[in-house]
Write a protein that holds these residues in place. Structure first.
Motif, mmCIF file in Angstrom:
data_model
loop_
_atom_site.group_PDB
_atom_site.id
_atom_site.type_symbol
_atom_site.label_atom_id
_atom_site.label_comp_id
_atom_site.label_asym_id
_atom_site.label_seq_id
_atom_site.Cartn_x
_atom_site.Cartn_y
_atom_site.Cartn_z
ATOM 1 N N ARG A 90 -0.404 -4.579 -1.841
ATOM 2 C CA ARG A 90 -0.142 -3.167 -1.542
ATOM 3 C C ARG A 90 -1.395 -2.332 -1.712
ATOM 4 O O ARG A 90 -1.628 -1.381 -0.963
ATOM 5 C CB ARG A 90 0.978 -2.649 -2.439
ATOM 6 C CG ARG A 90 2.330 -3.285 -2.155
ATOM 7 C CD ARG A 90 3.444 -2.648 -2.970
ATOM 8 N NE ARG A 90 4.708 -3.330 -2.754
ATOM 9 C CZ ARG A 90 5.880 -2.935 -3.268
ATOM 10 N NH1 ARG A 90 5.925 -1.844 -4.026
ATOM 11 N NH2 ARG A 90 6.982 -3.625 -3.036
ATOM 12 N N SER A 91 -2.217 -2.690 -2.679
ATOM 13 C CA SER A 91 -3.472 -1.967 -2.881
ATOM 14 C C SER A 91 -4.379 -2.119 -1.667
ATOM 15 O O SER A 91 -4.989 -1.153 -1.195
ATOM 16 C CB SER A 91 -4.178 -2.496 -4.133
ATOM 17 O OG SER A 91 -5.465 -1.942 -4.254
ATOM 18 N N ARG A 92 -4.473 -3.346 -1.132
ATOM 19 C CA ARG A 92 -5.340 -3.610 0.025
ATOM 20 C C ARG A 92 -4.831 -2.894 1.274
ATOM 21 O O ARG A 92 -5.608 -2.478 2.137
ATOM 22 C CB ARG A 92 -5.417 -5.116 0.263
ATOM 23 C CG ARG A 92 -6.350 -5.526 1.394
ATOM 24 C CD ARG A 92 -7.782 -5.115 1.098
ATOM 25 N NE ARG A 92 -8.667 -5.460 2.198
ATOM 26 C CZ ARG A 92 -9.402 -6.578 2.245
ATOM 27 N NH1 ARG A 92 -9.354 -7.437 1.225
ATOM 28 N NH2 ARG A 92 -10.184 -6.814 3.264
ATOM 29 N N SER A 93 -3.505 -2.760 1.389
ATOM 30 C CA SER A 93 -2.933 -2.158 2.592
ATOM 31 C C SER A 93 -2.829 -0.641 2.513
ATOM 32 O O SER A 93 -2.446 0.006 3.488
ATOM 33 C CB SER A 93 -1.543 -2.755 2.856
ATOM 34 O OG SER A 93 -0.672 -2.472 1.773
ATOM 35 N N THR A 94 -3.156 -0.055 1.368
ATOM 36 C CA THR A 94 -3.081 1.393 1.206
ATOM 37 C C THR A 94 -4.347 2.047 1.751
ATOM 38 O O THR A 94 -5.455 1.644 1.377
ATOM 39 C CB THR A 94 -2.911 1.765 -0.275
ATOM 40 O OG1 THR A 94 -1.721 1.163 -0.777
ATOM 41 C CG2 THR A 94 -2.819 3.278 -0.451
ATOM 42 N N ALA B 19 -5.349 7.753 0.878
ATOM 43 C CA ALA B 19 -3.960 7.993 0.469
ATOM 44 C C ALA B 19 -3.920 8.667 -0.891
ATOM 45 O O ALA B 19 -4.803 8.479 -1.733
ATOM 46 C CB ALA B 19 -3.196 6.679 0.427
ATOM 47 N N ARG B 20 -2.875 9.471 -1.113
ATOM 48 C CA ARG B 20 -2.732 10.154 -2.398
ATOM 49 C C ARG B 20 -2.322 9.149 -3.467
ATOM 50 O O ARG B 20 -1.325 8.451 -3.327
ATOM 51 C CB ARG B 20 -1.689 11.262 -2.293
ATOM 52 C CG ARG B 20 -1.533 12.083 -3.586
ATOM 53 C CD ARG B 20 -0.509 13.197 -3.388
ATOM 54 N NE ARG B 20 -0.378 13.996 -4.584
ATOM 55 C CZ ARG B 20 0.413 13.696 -5.611
ATOM 56 N NH1 ARG B 20 1.134 12.591 -5.560
ATOM 57 N NH2 ARG B 20 0.481 14.485 -6.671
ATOM 58 N N ARG B 21 -3.104 9.073 -4.531
ATOM 59 C CA ARG B 21 -2.801 8.133 -5.603
ATOM 60 C C ARG B 21 -1.633 8.643 -6.429
ATOM 61 O O ARG B 21 -1.568 9.830 -6.750
ATOM 62 C CB ARG B 21 -4.021 7.964 -6.516
ATOM 63 C CG ARG B 21 -5.171 7.245 -5.875
ATOM 64 C CD ARG B 21 -6.436 7.423 -6.719
ATOM 65 N NE ARG B 21 -6.248 6.962 -8.079
ATOM 66 C CZ ARG B 21 -6.451 5.704 -8.484
ATOM 67 N NH1 ARG B 21 -6.842 4.793 -7.609
ATOM 68 N NH2 ARG B 21 -6.288 5.361 -9.747
#
Length: 389
Positions: free
Chosen positions: A252-256, A260-262
């Motif tokens: 999910r980190s790689r695809s974000t 994007a808003r953390r």
């Protein structure tokens, strides 16, 4: 009950006789408590003997450089355990009340080690701090389960040395470390060390994803078997789900997208009422923090104000993560874990039950709600009030 007026030969005879007996003869609740108390007494006797042995210098006759080195060789102890036994024995004379409770089995090595650590940490700031409060700390050790006792000692240490507590918590963050390396066989091996706040963030997300995967595994097994499955019939073990959850976090980190808003980590700050009368600063999971350890997170975290008012009522700020409403959130933060006397499951994994059942006119309010894990909630509804009622 055991008679401890005996010499070592008598003691060995008693222990040999018990070792050869059927465990069923001393496996009842009262005997188990007696054995734990006797174990505490034996630990105290051993610790005092270790300190006397250390002071005698007898260990030098074999060419050992320290008493701990002699113990690791002759008694086959890990060096850490040898040092802990010696440390206890040396500390007992300066802790008379704790020594008396230790010698009678009222507290065990876990409580004593924690008190020794607190006393040593406070000594460089105020040499009289521990002796002044020894009776209060000892009573806390006798009254509380180990988790709450640990928190109470942590708060005492903060009050005894506020600057040192802040520095210690900030130092924990500097010791953060993670490694992941590939073995010759192609498997990846790793380890992580995180400060309390970072660990809370990672652990909460890992647990959340593992729970999602458990629900998926359960649904798949139920559809396959046509009934509710047993744990060993699920496609993955808990360890495998945690591993998959970690991979999912990375995926999910790689695809974000980079812009994007953390999501903001949430800290539940528990404050006593009135604020100035006490000192409470801990994570919702119960981990005690020094207030200074929050400083690095002030510009990136969402904070939730929680005030403990009289009558155990909790007042929550409006900016909170309320998954099922403010009332549930308030009860979770107030109780922190399952309220059954023999359970410590964290509140976020529990259910909220009516103290006076709804069917009997009980209201759905903070005052009439309490945290119970699924097991103890079902047990209570089948067997009546639990020991904590």
């Amino acid at each position: 009950m055991f008679n401890w007026v005996m010499d070592i030969d008598d003691l060995k005879e008693v222990l040999d006789r018990m070792a050869g007996a059927d465990p069923f003869s001393y496996g009842d609740a009262e005997s188990v408590m007696d054995l734990q108390r006797a174990l505490g007494v034996m630990n105290c006797i051993t610790s005092r003997a270790m300190a006397s042995f250390d002071a005698s210098g007898e260990w030098t006759l074999d060419g050992a450089q320290t008493a701990a080195a002699w113990l690791t060789t002759r008694c086959h102890l890990p060096v850490g355990e040898a040092r802990r036994q010696l440390r206890r024995g040396r500390a007992l004379p300066s802790m008379p009340l704790c020594a008396e409770a230790f010698s009678s089995g009222e507290i065990g090595v876990a409580q004593l080690d924690l008190l020794i650590k607190a006393a040593e940490a406070a000594e460089h700031v105020d040499q009289e701090a521990f002796s002044r409060d020894e009776a209060v700390l000892l009573q806390t050790a006798k009254d509380l389960k180990f988790g709450p006792f640990n928190a109470a000692v942590a708060y005492w240490s903060q009050l005894a040395d506020p600057d040192g507590a802040d520095a210690s918590d900030l130092d924990k963050r500097t010791r953060r470390d993670t490694y992941l390396s590939q073995s010759v066989g192609g498997m990846w091996l790793g380890q992580m060390t995180l400060d309390p706040i970072s660990g809370e963030i990672v652990s909460a997300e890992l647990i959340r994803l593992e729970a999602e995967m458990f629900e998926a595994d359960w649904a798949e097994a139920k559809a396959r078997l046509g009934r509710d499955p047993h744990a060993d019939e699920l496609a993955r073990t808990p360890a495998q789900r945690r591993a998959d959850a970690l991979v999912e976090m990375a995926t999910r980190s790689r695809s974000t997208p980079a812009d994007a808003r953390r999501p903001e980590p949430l800290f539940s700050i528990l404050v006593d009422f009135p604020t100035l009368s006490g000192r409470i600063c801990e994570l919702a999971s119960g981990g005690v923090l020094a207030p200074g350890s929050l400083l690095p997170w002030l510009d990136q975290a969402a904070f939730e104000r929680i005030v403990f008012a009289p009558g155990k009522r909790v007042e929550c700020s409006v900016t909170s993560r309320f998954f099922t409403g403010a009332t549930r959130r308030a009860i979770e933060l107030r109780d922190q874990s399952c309220t059954h006397a023999y359970c410590e499951v964290r509140a976020e994994y529990c259910e909220i039950d009516h103290t006076i059942p709804f069917a009997q006119g009980g209201e759905t309010t903070q005052e009439n709600g309490k945290v119970l894990c699924g097991f103890h909630n079902r047990l209570r509804n089948h067997q009546g009030p639990d020991p904590g009622d």
